[in-house]
Design an enzyme around this catalytic site. Structure first.
Site, PDB file in Angstrom:
ATOM      1  N   GLU A   1      13.515   5.339  80.847  1.00  0.00           N
ATOM      2  CA  GLU A   1      14.055   4.291  81.730  1.00  0.00           C
ATOM      3  C   GLU A   1      15.013   3.375  80.966  1.00  0.00           C
ATOM      4  O   GLU A   1      16.090   3.033  81.449  1.00  0.00           O
ATOM      5  CB  GLU A   1      12.891   3.471  82.325  1.00  0.00           C
ATOM      6  CG  GLU A   1      12.052   4.230  83.352  1.00  0.00           C
ATOM      7  CD  GLU A   1      11.226   5.371  82.771  1.00  0.00           C
ATOM      8  OE1 GLU A   1      10.838   5.303  81.588  1.00  0.00           O
ATOM      9  OE2 GLU A   1      10.970   6.344  83.503  1.00  0.00           O
TER      10      GLU A   1
ATOM     11  N   GLN B   1       7.905   3.215  60.199  1.00  0.00           N
ATOM     12  CA  GLN B   1       8.701   2.265  60.982  1.00  0.00           C
ATOM     13  C   GLN B   1       7.785   1.255  61.678  1.00  0.00           C
ATOM     14  O   GLN B   1       6.975   1.645  62.516  1.00  0.00           O
ATOM     15  CB  GLN B   1       9.485   3.078  62.025  1.00  0.00           C
ATOM     16  CG  GLN B   1      10.374   2.270  62.917  1.00  0.00           C
ATOM     17  CD  GLN B   1      10.916   3.119  64.065  1.00  0.00           C
ATOM     18  OE1 GLN B   1      10.366   4.156  64.403  1.00  0.00           O
ATOM     19  NE2 GLN B   1      11.993   2.670  64.677  1.00  0.00           N
TER      20      GLN B   1
ATOM     21  N   SER C   1       3.964   6.142  63.159  1.00  0.00           N
ATOM     22  CA  SER C   1       3.699   7.456  62.582  1.00  0.00           C
ATOM     23  C   SER C   1       3.687   7.345  61.073  1.00  0.00           C
ATOM     24  O   SER C   1       4.550   6.687  60.502  1.00  0.00           O
ATOM     25  CB  SER C   1       4.783   8.461  62.974  1.00  0.00           C
ATOM     26  OG  SER C   1       5.111   8.340  64.321  1.00  0.00           O
TER      27      SER C   1
ATOM     28  N   GLU D   1      17.781   7.003  65.366  1.00  0.00           N
ATOM     29  CA  GLU D   1      16.517   7.610  65.776  1.00  0.00           C
ATOM     30  C   GLU D   1      16.739   8.549  66.949  1.00  0.00           C
ATOM     31  O   GLU D   1      16.232   9.654  66.997  1.00  0.00           O
ATOM     32  CB  GLU D   1      15.513   6.525  66.177  1.00  0.00           C
ATOM     33  CG  GLU D   1      14.233   7.105  66.771  1.00  0.00           C
ATOM     34  CD  GLU D   1      13.177   6.047  67.078  1.00  0.00           C
ATOM     35  OE1 GLU D   1      13.548   4.917  67.414  1.00  0.00           O
ATOM     36  OE2 GLU D   1      11.992   6.388  66.972  1.00  0.00           O
TER      37      GLU D   1
END
Lengths: 386, 359
Positions: free
Chosen positions: A356, A105, A140, A223
């Site tokens: 957040e 990604q 990743s 995700e």
């Protein structure tokens, strides 16, 4: 024919021990048993999502996808299904499912983390192609991936959300450079990816030009469900290794740790049940912003439990498994030491949307509270301060 | 086992909510708390005769509706949302479950009266009793009858019959005196029950049905708590969208948005644990988890409600305090968070330190 009967018929005709994993998964795809809620011909049966549970149950113990396929399965596939052309769906979904092609990604950038829509990687049209230049981080698996889902800026002259376009990027294309990025755990599970004059054909575009933000939203919702939505048993998941240590080492127990462990045990169970309830709600529909909330809950739990475990281990908690700089292919939360778990869990509240930002999403999209006041809404991207 | 609500349950919720909206607005609840009749018996009659809530847990053969705990839990959610001053938890759940569990002919006779709502019962134990530590009562049994005092009893004022544990057995008594105590929770006050050579009927030969009923009531109390938490949350959410300071709704500040996002998530978890505990036959861990999680979350929701309402939240005229008082009292009722965690330590094999304080 019922899904159950189809699985039985499939197993009668395909002996997993007599074929390779790739062949078995390919046959499973062709039988429509990869993801049953996908359409026929694309690994599915057009059935309801909840039928997938039946399939997984009956196929338990047979060769399945591995950890390196996580991004492809959890994020690229639903996005390709939602926005891809028929040709794209036919081309990419099957090898994605079988593991013959691995995905990564290309979203976050050094200057665009929480503010993903502010990203600066440019894609400029050149005849039938696009030329891509920029830098991505926290990627990743980029070092073994064949394909990437990529968000780029195609129009800097309009407000930031409107100027994005989504692509499938060939990781073997010229100009793609992958460098390992060492993390606080000592190893490199992530990469930074430099894109220099990368040429992508227009047939690799996913969705319309300028529609990239909408496409990316689909990826991100999936995700968060993928990160937070794992199925566990009571006492399973991240609490299991802590309980094991607790039971194996009576000499480490203190009254204070006991109370804290009991509180976290209750929280883990409440979170597990809330996840199960959410999955029940989702079986009929598609992932919504509620998935963000579950991801928020699991990252807090992972951090608090792994922190407690290091403290519980006392002198052993002063040690660490291995700081050697090396590549790691997957996040091994359970097969590694407590110190690794503690450090790796710190990433849980950052990856896939910081806690957040997720609280903003819950409060705005679930609770309907006013949006953040923002200075970047109606300003062309090129005029934003950065 | 589903953690969602069935269509039937949603239908039941709709009826109860509509009736409460009509007959039990916060202003009416508030007006009642300082009167001599803390329980709203007109409302109770409407709930029992129009909807039939009292007999939900009682089998049809005994005149009830033969419903499941899942339905009773939905009624409790709605009653919690309104802080409704009716003896549903104390009579239709606690006393009813005790009688069902004992199953004696005397118990079944009482159940037939409870099912219609014609009669109301209370159990003569303190509301603060933990299901894991049921102590013997101070009531003595002599040839003259039952004599003694029990404090902290909820739902005593409207009760026609009290079920009294004494001498290792359970007795039904109709001749008793009730003195309402000045109570933290004004919408479910506690009272002292006095027995003076009261004649009784034997309900159960041992106190096992009491322990069982306390545990099952604790399981369903979690649903009432979810209702209380939900009212506090919804009311606060509406208020922060509307209240402006510094020329902005206060709900546009992250300091408040993020607190509400966290609270919403905590309540979503509470609902999941409460639904799990409302299954037909929950195990000890399921009940303990529901209570250990939902009690502190509900108190927190009520405390956030007061805080985020600012000055108005501290006033008597705003109903937030009724919910704070109910939430805090519920967190003590039928076992505290710590009591339920102690049970988990045993049931889930998370043993305490072998040497008291450890190191």
């Amino acid at each position: 024919m019922e899904v159950r009967d189809r699985v039985r018929a499939f197993l009668d005709e395909h002996d997993p021990s007599a074929m390779s994993r790739t062949e078995f998964l390919g046959a499973r795809f062709d039988a429509g048993l990869a993801w049953v809620h996908f359409p026929q011909g694309l690994g599915g049966l057009g059935a309801s999502r909840e039928q997938q549970g039946v399939v997984e149950q009956l196929l338990a113990g047979t060769p399945g996808p591995d950890g390196r396929q996580g991004i492809g399965l959890g994020m690229a596939a639903p996005t390709i299904l939602a926005f891809g052309t028929e040709e794209q769906k036919k081309r990419y979904l099957r090898p994605l499912w079988t593991g013959e092609e691995i995905w990564c990604q290309l979203f976050s950038e050094p200057g665009a983390g929480s503010d993903l829509a502010g990203l600066a990687t440019r894609a400029v049209r050149d005849g039938d192609d696009w030329i891509v230049d920029g830098q991505k981080v926290w990627t990743s698996g980029a070092h073994y991936a064949d394909w990437a889902i990529l968000v780029t800026r195609t129009d800097p002259d309009v407000p930031k959300h409107q100027g994005l376009t989504y692509f499938i990027c060939d990781m073997h294309a010229g100009g793609v450079e992958v460098r390992p990025l060492r993390q606080i755990t000592g190893e490199a599970e992530f990469n930074e990816v430099f894109l220099t004059g990368v040429r992508l054909g227009d047939e690799l575009r996913l969705g319309k030009v300028g529609e990239g933000w909408r496409v990316a939203q689909t990826t991100l919702m999936n995700e968060r469900v993928a990160i937070g939505g794992g199925r566990t048993e009571r006492g399973g998941g991240i609490i299991a290794p802590v309980l094991q240590t607790w039971r194996d080492h009576p000499e480490l127990r203190t009254h204070d740790l006991h109370r804290r462990l009991l509180s976290l045990w209750v929280e883990a169970e409440a979170t597990r049940l809330a996840g199960a309830r959410l999955r029940e709600q989702l079986t009929a529909g598609v992932p919504g912003p509620e998935g963000s909330a579950i991801k928020l809950a699991f990252s807090k739990l992972n951090q608090e439990l792994s922190g407690l475990e290091v403290e519980l281990r006392r002198e052993d908690g002063l040690t660490y498994g291995d700081w050697t700089f090396r590549r790691s292919d997957e996040v091994a939360m359970f097969s590694r030491d407590a110190g690794y778990r503690y450090l790796r869990a710190k990433g849980n509240s950052i990856e896939g949307g910081t806690s957040e930002i997720l609280r903003n999403i819950v409060s705005e999209r679930v609770l309907g509270l006013p949006q953040e006041q923002r200075a970047d809404k109606d300003v062309p991207w090129k005029d934003l301060p950065r | 086992m589903s953690l969602l609500y069935s269509d039937l349950q949603e239908e039941l919720r709709g009826s109860v909510r509509a009736l409460l909206a009509d007959r039990c607005p916060p202003s009416a609840v508030l007006a009642r708390v300082e009167t001599d009749t803390p329980y709203d018996l007109d409302l109770w009659r409407a709930l029992t005769t129009e909807i039939g809530v009292a007999g939900l847990l009682i089998p049809e053969s005994l005149g009830g509706a033969g419903a499941t705990p899942g339905e009773a839990a939905v009624v409790l959610e709605e009653l919690g949302r309104s802080c409704a001053p009716v003896p549903y938890l104390t009579s239709s759940v606690l006393a009813t479950t005790l009688l069902l569990r004992s199953g004696t002919p005397a118990a079944e006779k009482l159940l037939a009266d409870l099912a219609s709502g014609a009669s109301t019962a209370a159990v003569a134990v303190s509301l603060a009793t933990s299901p894991y530590d049921v102590k013997s009562s101070g009531v003595t049994v002599t040839a003259d009858g039952l004599t003694g005092t029990v404090t902290g009893v909820a739902g005593a004022e409207p009760a026609d019959v009290v079920l009294v544990p004494a001498d290792g057995k359970i007795h039904a008594v109709t001749d008793f005196t009730v003195h309402t105590q000045v109570s933290l929770d004004q919408t479910r006050p506690i009272a002292t029950i006095e027995l003076d050579s009261a004649r009784s009927t034997r309900i159960a030969p041992d106190t096992e049905p009491l322990t069982y009923a306390l545990s099952r009531t604790a399981a369903l109390l979690a649903s009432e708590q979810v209702g209380v938490a939900e009212w506090c949350f919804d009311t606060t959410l509406a208020y922060v969208k509307e209240r402006k300071q510094f020329a902005r709704p206060i709900g546009s500040y992250q300091a408040i948005k993020h607190r509400l996002a966290d609270l919403w998530l905590d309540i979503a978890k509470a609902r999941a644990t409460a639904r799990n505990a409302a299954e037909d036959d929950p195990d000890e861990i399921t009940i303990a988890v529901a209570q250990a999680w939902t009690s502190p979350v509900t108190v927190h929701a009520a405390e956030e409600c007061v805080q985020l309402h600012g000055g108005i939240g501290m006033t008597w005229e705003h109903p937030a305090h009724l919910y704070l008082k109910r939430a805090k009292a519920d967190s003590i009722a039928l076992g505290t968070q710590g009591d339920h965690q102690d049970t988990l330590a045993k049931a889930a094999n998370i043993p305490a330190t072998p040497h008291g304080t450890g190191h």
